[in-house]
Design an enzyme around this catalytic site. Structure first.
Site, PDB file in Angstrom:
ATOM      1  N   HIS A  37       0.913  -1.806  -0.043  1.00 47.81           N
ATOM      2  CA  HIS A  37       0.007   0.041   0.266  1.00 47.81           C
ATOM      3  C   HIS A  37       0.926   1.113   0.140  1.00 47.81           C
ATOM      4  O   HIS A  37       0.417   2.708  -0.838  1.00 47.81           O
ATOM      5  CB  HIS A  37      -0.883  -0.025   1.554  1.00 47.81           C
ATOM      6  CG  HIS A  37      -2.167  -0.827   1.219  1.00 47.81           C
ATOM      7  ND1 HIS A  37      -1.769  -2.227   2.207  1.00 47.81           N
ATOM      8  CD2 HIS A  37      -2.919  -1.659   0.599  1.00 47.81           C
ATOM      9  CE1 HIS A  37      -2.626  -2.838   1.714  1.00 47.81           C
ATOM     10  NE2 HIS A  37      -3.268  -2.710   0.916  1.00 47.81           N
ATOM     11  N   GLN A 153      -8.787  -7.290 -10.983  1.00 47.91           N
ATOM     12  CA  GLN A 153      -8.764  -6.188 -10.478  1.00 47.91           C
ATOM     13  C   GLN A 153      -9.502  -4.281 -11.302  1.00 47.91           C
ATOM     14  O   GLN A 153      -9.916  -3.644 -11.955  1.00 47.91           O
ATOM     15  CB  GLN A 153      -8.925  -6.232  -9.513  1.00 47.91           C
ATOM     16  CG  GLN A 153      -9.513  -4.925  -8.647  1.00 47.91           C
ATOM     17  CD  GLN A 153      -9.055  -4.763  -7.049  1.00 47.91           C
ATOM     18  OE1 GLN A 153     -10.190  -5.075  -6.022  1.00 47.91           O
ATOM     19  NE2 GLN A 153      -8.330  -3.715  -6.286  1.00 47.91           N
ATOM     20  N   VAL A 176       4.961  -5.975  -4.286  1.00 42.04           N
ATOM     21  CA  VAL A 176       6.156  -5.815  -3.490  1.00 42.04           C
ATOM     22  C   VAL A 176       5.126  -6.772  -3.186  1.00 42.04           C
ATOM     23  O   VAL A 176       4.603  -7.095  -2.649  1.00 42.04           O
ATOM     24  CB  VAL A 176       5.787  -3.856  -2.845  1.00 42.04           C
ATOM     25  CG1 VAL A 176       6.437  -4.213  -1.048  1.00 42.04           C
ATOM     26  CG2 VAL A 176       5.082  -3.204  -3.021  1.00 42.04           C
TER      27      VAL A 176
HETATM   28  P1  AMP Z   1      -6.260  -4.011  -0.177  1.00 43.45           P
HETATM   29  O1  AMP Z   1      -6.494  -3.122   0.844  1.00 43.45           O
HETATM   30  O2  AMP Z   1      -6.007  -5.517  -0.748  1.00 43.45           O
HETATM   31  O3  AMP Z   1      -8.758  -4.209  -1.062  1.00 43.45           O
HETATM   32  O4  AMP Z   1      -5.573  -3.207  -1.367  1.00 43.45           O
HETATM   33  C1  AMP Z   1      -5.208  -1.970  -1.678  1.00 43.45           C
HETATM   34  C2  AMP Z   1      -4.430  -1.845  -3.113  1.00 43.45           C
HETATM   35  O5  AMP Z   1      -3.162  -1.654  -2.807  1.00 43.45           O
HETATM   36  C3  AMP Z   1      -5.386  -2.471  -4.162  1.00 43.45           C
HETATM   37  O6  AMP Z   1      -4.860  -1.891  -5.062  1.00 43.45           O
HETATM   38  C4  AMP Z   1      -4.145  -3.480  -4.916  1.00 43.45           C
HETATM   39  O7  AMP Z   1      -4.059  -4.002  -5.224  1.00 43.45           O
HETATM   40  C5  AMP Z   1      -2.910  -2.771  -3.794  1.00 43.45           C
HETATM   41  N1  AMP Z   1      -1.725  -3.956  -2.919  1.00 43.45           N
HETATM   42  C6  AMP Z   1      -2.517  -4.963  -2.022  1.00 43.45           C
HETATM   43  N2  AMP Z   1      -0.623  -5.909  -2.437  1.00 43.45           N
HETATM   44  C7  AMP Z   1      -0.510  -4.902  -2.746  1.00 43.45           C
HETATM   45  C8  AMP Z   1       1.323  -5.462  -3.193  1.00 43.45           C
HETATM   46  N3  AMP Z   1       1.773  -6.632  -2.395  1.00 43.45           N
HETATM   47  N4  AMP Z   1       2.306  -4.797  -4.026  1.00 43.45           N
HETATM   48  C9  AMP Z   1       1.455  -3.656  -5.171  1.00 43.45           C
HETATM   49  N5  AMP Z   1       0.746  -3.479  -4.510  1.00 43.45           N
HETATM   50  C10 AMP Z   1      -0.445  -4.065  -3.604  1.00 43.45           C
END
Ligand code: AMP
Length: 279
Positions: A37, A153, A176
């Site tokens: 994030h 998504q 990441v």
């Molecule tokens: P979430 O809180 O899991 O719904 O994720 C919020 C945003 O962060 C989404 O756009 C995810 O794709 C992105 N995100 C989650 N994990 C990662 C990661 N490991 N690397 C990059 N972006 C991420």
């Protein structure tokens, strides 16, 4: 850093920012924030004068009530994390603020909405489309930041922005990973140390499978090998599929001119994890 729980108060903050001609970046999250994030926030603060991060565990995108109940919620820590990153404002509404009536609108996202995550989590993308559309309408950002971690998504949100003329620039940030290659995810918090080590096999499978595919192994063989390796490590494979990056149609191999994405979903210690690799 400002914090808002209501749509009205957030809108008034944004109106003020726009009056000063500040560009606004939106980073939608479900909280339990980690370095993945952080990359999205950093990209937004670099490119915009104002960065708004939403922290909202969106019930509409959970097809499994237990998964929703167990989803980690760490708002206090998230606020400190965001403050240090230079985020301008956090929007963390109660469920009632966002869903104050029965939702009747349903999104038909076509072919891409029906496969992989759409197939295995019925209703998931409808919930994603709903919350992202709501956030886009509430914030009306110049740019919005999402992660490649949720590649399908991202593709669906890209479709939304184009088909509904949102006029928002979408940014996709690379995945990441931890030192073992495991894609960071809020759900990783629920794994034991042993589970965390085992979960790194998902990325290992993606890396090895790319190699096999590029060297002419069929996708069926690759899936069968992966299934066996994961099974031996108590991991249940839900899907491993190769899709064309543009159309998200299933393909058997990488063609010379098209990029492909290898997408995986699997259960480690009963926790569902996803990952992907583009090549
Ligand atoms: P979430 O809180 O899991 O719904 O994720 C919020 C945003 O962060 C989404 O756009 C995810 O794709 C992105 N995100 C989650 N994990 C990662 C990661 N490991 N690397 C990059 N972006 C991420």
């Amino acid at each position: 850093m400002r914090t808002f729980n209501t749509i009205v108060s957030l809108k008034s903050f944004i109106k003020d920012a726009k009056r000063q001609s500040f560009s606004v970046g939106l980073v939608p999250t479900m909280g339990a924030l980690h370095e993945g994030h952080a990359e999205l926030i950093k990209s937004s603060t670099f490119e915009n004068e104002v960065t708004i991060c939403s922290v909202f565990v969106n019930p509409a995108q959970f097809n499994n009530p237990q998964d929703l109940d167990n989803y980690p919620r760490t708002l206090e820590a998230d606020l400190q994390f965001l403050d240090k990153l230079g985020c301008s404002a956090v929007f963390s509404p109660a469920v009632q603020e966002i869903y104050n009536r029965e939702m009747s609108l349903k999104f038909d996202l076509g072919h891409i909405g029906e496969k992989l995550e759409g197939k295995h989590r019925p209703g998931h993308f409808n919930g994603v489309a709903l919350i992202v559309s709501k956030l886009f309408n509430i914030v009306n950002p110049d740019r919005a930041y999402f992660g490649q971690k949720d590649l399908q998504q991202f593709k669906i949100i890209d479709l939304l922005v184009k088909d509904l003329s949102f006029g928002i620039e979408l940014k996709c940030t690379p995945i990441v990973r931890d030192k073992n290659g495991l894609a960071l995810s809020s759900r990783n918090m629920r794994l034991t140390n042993d589970g965390l080590k085992k979960a790194a096999l998902l990325n290992q499978v993606l890396v090895e499978s790319e190699n096999y595919l590029v060297n002419g192994k069929s996708i069926n063989e690759v899936v069968s090998d992966a299934d066996q390796l994961l099974n031996e490590n108590d991991i249940t494979l839900e899907y491993l599929e190769l899709v064309d990056l543009e159309t998200f149609e299933s393909v058997k191999n990488k063609s010379d001119n098209n990029s492909v994405a290898l997408c995986i979903a699997a259960y480690v210690e009963g926790i569902r994890l996803i990952d992907n690799r583009i090549f």
